[in-house]
Each structure stands twice: as structure tokens, then as C-alpha cells.
Scaffold this active site. Sequence first.
Site, PDB file in Angstrom:
ATOM      1  N   GLU A 462       0.832  -1.209   0.000  1.00 26.10           N
ATOM      2  CA  GLU A 462       0.000   0.000   0.000  1.00 26.10           C
ATOM      3  C   GLU A 462       0.865   1.258   0.000  1.00 26.10           C
ATOM      4  OE1 GLU A 462      -3.401   2.308   2.685  1.00 26.10           O
ATOM      5  OE2 GLU A 462      -2.693   0.327   3.305  1.00 26.10           O
ATOM      6  N   LYS A 504      -2.615  -2.071  -3.038  1.00 24.06           N
ATOM      7  CA  LYS A 504      -3.637  -1.203  -2.455  1.00 24.06           C
ATOM      8  C   LYS A 504      -3.209   0.224  -2.727  1.00 24.06           C
ATOM      9  CE  LYS A 504      -6.419  -0.244   1.644  1.00 24.06           C
ATOM     10  NZ  LYS A 504      -6.883  -0.729   2.948  1.00 24.06           N
ATOM     11  N   SER A 545      -9.859   4.322   0.578  1.00 21.90           N
ATOM     12  CA  SER A 545     -10.730   5.501   0.499  1.00 21.90           C
ATOM     13  C   SER A 545      -9.978   6.763   0.888  1.00 21.90           C
ATOM     14  CB  SER A 545     -11.970   5.322   1.369  1.00 21.90           C
ATOM     15  OG  SER A 545     -11.623   4.898   2.676  1.00 21.90           O
ATOM     16  N   GLY A 546      -9.001   6.639   1.783  1.00 27.33           N
ATOM     17  CA  GLY A 546      -8.028   7.697   2.031  1.00 27.33           C
ATOM     18  C   GLY A 546      -8.553   9.081   2.296  1.00 27.33           C
ATOM     19  N   GLY A 547      -9.446   9.246   3.260  1.00 23.76           N
ATOM     20  CA  GLY A 547      -9.906  10.574   3.627  1.00 23.76           C
ATOM     21  C   GLY A 547     -11.073  11.093   2.824  1.00 23.76           C
ATOM     22  N   ARG A 576     -12.753   3.680   6.504  1.00 25.85           N
ATOM     23  CA  ARG A 576     -13.732   4.683   6.948  1.00 25.85           C
ATOM     24  C   ARG A 576     -14.938   4.774   6.011  1.00 25.85           C
ATOM     25  NH1 ARG A 576      -9.955   9.818   7.945  1.00 25.85           N
ATOM     26  NH2 ARG A 576      -8.758   8.740   6.345  1.00 25.85           N
TER      27      ARG A 576
END
Length: 612
Positions: A462, A504, A545-547, A576
Amino acid sequence: MNILVVGNVLKDVYLNLDSRTEEFETDKNGVKWLDFGFNASEHHFFSREPSLGGAAVSLEVLSKMGLTTSVTGSKLKLEDGGLVADDTADTYRYIMVTDGRPSYLVPIEYKTTHFATPGDYYDYVFIDRSAKLEPETIKQIESYLDLSRNTKLVVYLRTLLDVTLNQLVSRADLLFVENNRGDSEEPQALQLNELDENKLVYISEEQLSYRDINEKVTVDRIDVLTHLSAYSIAAATILGGFILGKSVENSLRMARVNMENSKLNSVLSLEELEDIAKNMDPEEDLELLAASLVYKPKGILAADESGGSIKKKFGQLNIEDTAEKRRDYRNIFFSTSDLEKYVNGVILFDETARQQADNGQNFVDYLISRRIIPGIKVDQGLEKIENSVETYTKGLDGLALRLREYYRMGLRFAKWRAAFEIHINEAGEIITPSEMAIEKNCRILAEYAKECQSAGLVPIVEPEVVYDGYYDIDKSAEVTARILDKLFTTMADFGVNLKACILKCNMVLAGKQFGESTPDEVGEATAKVLKEHVPSELAGVVFLSGGQTVEQATNNLAAVIKNGPFEFPVTFSFARALQDPALFTWKGDNANIEAAKEAFKERLIANTDVLR
């Protein structure tokens, strides 16, 4: 081949104590210590089992490999698969096990090993780990070697400080060196750099090494003495492999198998060693496993938040950050009905992998029972690069041991995150990430991936471009492409099997401070980067999804898929973007669990729908 083992036959006595605490003292650090004034007649033992150790272990290993072996000064022999001795052991060692943790009581000095010049011819004389040799005994051994010039000498060095062995070391054909990798600082120590490296085999609890060939090892069980018998098992197995003409790689691998699978009074036979070692090449199985993890239209649930991350999540809602609350939170997701219809795998945190579901199963077994593949986060967080504002991900130390443990627990894939932040100067030039930071993190990711595949786990790599800062979508695409190019070049250098590896990756978006990119922009830019910079043989790509907001992540995922097709599966691995609706519904109150599950399931359905 005839082998004479020179060493002491020891007796190891296992005392498996019950878990009562009244016979223990607690020190100022909260550590419990056994009070040796306890009444042994009243304290209960689950078992009191003796086992022959020392030179007896070497004899058993070599004998079970089909080699004729005897121990000097003893009539010890192997009959019907077990050791038979006509005399008592030279030294007793006690191993007390409490709550699954062993403590060792060993003598400061072993009894002196006796050596009577044998009348028979031996192909090998093996100075065992258990041997305690006086100068006069060493002279006797040398005299025998002078008379029997075709006999090869093998020496096990427990320490480089035993200079009395200098004479034997200098004429040895093979040396086993314990826990040392180079010269000792002691001036009177044996100097290995003066010896032929072709004669040196290094043994530790973590690794067996011969020249540039390494075999990672995990020995953390209480049914084999971690610091004692395991070393003897390794040395004898490697010696047996060399004598039988096995390759170095195969000999070291058989030693690892024997160390990790032997039981009290029972090491493995040559046939068992070869069968297990032969089947330990996991590449084909790993490729199938990797394909299963990215099977569409399902994704991977990331439930691997570290302690600091989940504390921050809970703090937003004033939820008490306890192990029980963390268990309840994760249990919401794992026990959601039909979860297996939407996810192929779940990434766990170490604590979670050891916690229990409501039915009493640990979460690993519970997920497996639902036909969901359990995985684990294995990196240990970010660390600043020296003299830099950039970071690298730590956790390579001890990684092989952790991976072996996780494999035995039933986990079948792992994840490692590296983070990159984009900073632009006034001239619009990219300052970070620097080439140095990219190269360092990609090397770490590649080393981690190779370790995973060696341990039988599918690696998820990732490299995340953090969704923050002030930069446009073109800069995001440029940086993401540079990182991916370096990553796949480095993994090729490390020999990582891409068919058994998953990427990822962040989606390509403008930084949060620049302004939100539209789904069309994200879909087009991300798809272009994937098609031009990800090798076709890769098992698959999963997006973080990273924020992004819940809806933003789903809409952008749909846009990426719309810009396909790709030469590899593309799906999601959100945290998240799947969890937040459930978290804000639950709020730490278990009366809201069913409603939280429904909120979570809605996000699962929304994201899998865009993959169909």
C-alpha cells in the site's frame, strides 16, 4: 555413513504448572515470579514429562535421517522410533511452564564430556552443542583424527569465547555458529573472518544461514525447547542433509521444518522432512489465494486501525477506548449478516486477531467459518527519515517471526502501508515526495512482500499518496505514477511474484486544499495511471478511500470502473468509507448494534453494486 556424536546426554524435565497465583510473587513492574519456597507436593502439575536432550537430540535426528549414529560414552540408541538409554543422563535441566510461558533452569556448568578413542572407523565426528571439552579431551580427539585421516570433523560453537576449541575449529570441515554473525569484540574470541566461509553455518531462532542462503525460522512453542533443543535439531538436520547430498537450500529448509514441527521425544523422519519441505513452496497456492481476495464483485474490509487511530475515532464520539469496546466495535462488522456476499477478506489489527466473537471463537476462526479470508496489518507505523520531514514505515525487524505466527493462527494475507505527502513550491515544482523517500519506502515494501510470500501469506502493498495538501490532479497522477514505477521495479529486483501480490492504491485526486475533483476526472486520471504503470500480471488492485467522504469514495470507485476494462481485477479495500456510518450510529452504545450493522451493510451494497 557412520557418525560419532561427542557430547552429553541431558534430561529435560518439563513441569507444566497450573495457573494458580498464590505461589507467585509480583515485582514492582507487575511481573510474576515463581516463589521457590512453594510446596511442590501441593502445587498441581498438568504434566511432568521428561525428555532426553543434548547429544540425544542429535542422535535421534541423524538416526531418523537414515544415518548410523552413536554418542560417545553412551549406549543410547533409537528403537521403534524412540530413544532407549541404558544409563542416566549427564545433566538435568528443568523447564517450568506457567500460563503457556516457559522458564528454564539450567546448570551453570555441564559435566565434562568424556572421549574414549573409538576402535571403529567413523566418517564424521560431530562435536555437539552439549559437549564440555577439557584440553586433554581435545588432544584425544585430535589424536583420533590424526590416525583416521578420512574422518571429517564437525564442530558446534555455542560461543566464540571458548578459545579452548581453537585447535578443533582450525581443522573442522564444518562449523555451526550460534547467534553470531561476524567477529566478536572480545580480543580472545575465535576470529571467524580468518576461516573459509564455505565451512560456516549460522544458527539462531530467527534464521539459518549459509553464505548468501537464508531460511527464516519461527520457534516459539513450549513443546520444543526454544533456546536448547531447537538449536541441536537445526544443526543435526543440516549436517544430515549435507551428508546425504541435499542442496544447501533443501538442507536449511528441512532444518526449519524439523525445528518448527518436532514434538517432545519425536523429531521428524527424513521422509516427513522431505514431504513437508517439498510442499512448502506456496507460490501456486498463493496465486489462487490472491485471486480469491480480489474476486469481483466483492472487496476487502480494512478493519486494521492501529491503537492511535481507533483512539482518535472513539474520541470524536466520547467512546471509552478499552479492549472490550474495541472488540464490540469490530464485532459489529464481522457479525453483520451476509458479510461473505460483499467481502472476500478482512484486514485485522494484531489485537483484534486475538479477540473473540460472541460465539466464543476467535475472530480469525470466526471469519474463516464464514468463508472470509482473514488478513493482518504487519507494519508498525511511520518514522521520520533522518534529517528529513518525510517518513518511512518501520516493522521489518522481527517480521519473519510475526508472519510465521500469523500463518499458524490462520491468517493468509498481510498489509503494509507507506505514506507519501505531496508538497509544491511557489514555482509549482514538486518538493516531496523526494526520490530518496520513494526509493526507501519501495525497497521496504518489496522486502516485506518477499517475506510474506516466503511465509505463505499474500502481501498487499500500500503506497498511499495522502489525500491532502494544495496540488492539482495532474500532480497527483505524476507522483502516483513515479511511485508505482519504482515499486514494481524494486519488487522485480527482490523476486516478488506479482501473481501472488495485491496493490492497495490511492485514487488520483487533487489535494483537499486545492478543491474536490469530479468523479469523471478521478475515473479518467486513475484509470490512465493504472493502465500505464501497473504490470498486467499483478493479482489485482484494491483502492483505499483515504480521507474521502463515504459517498465520494463510492462515486469515484464507480468512475474508475467505468473507465475500464483493466488487465487485472480492480475492487475496493475501504475502512472509513465503509465503517463511519456504523460508527456514528453505534456511538459506543451496544443498544445500537443492529442499527449500526444495517448502516454498514448499506455501504457494502453500494460499493459492490458499482463493481457489477
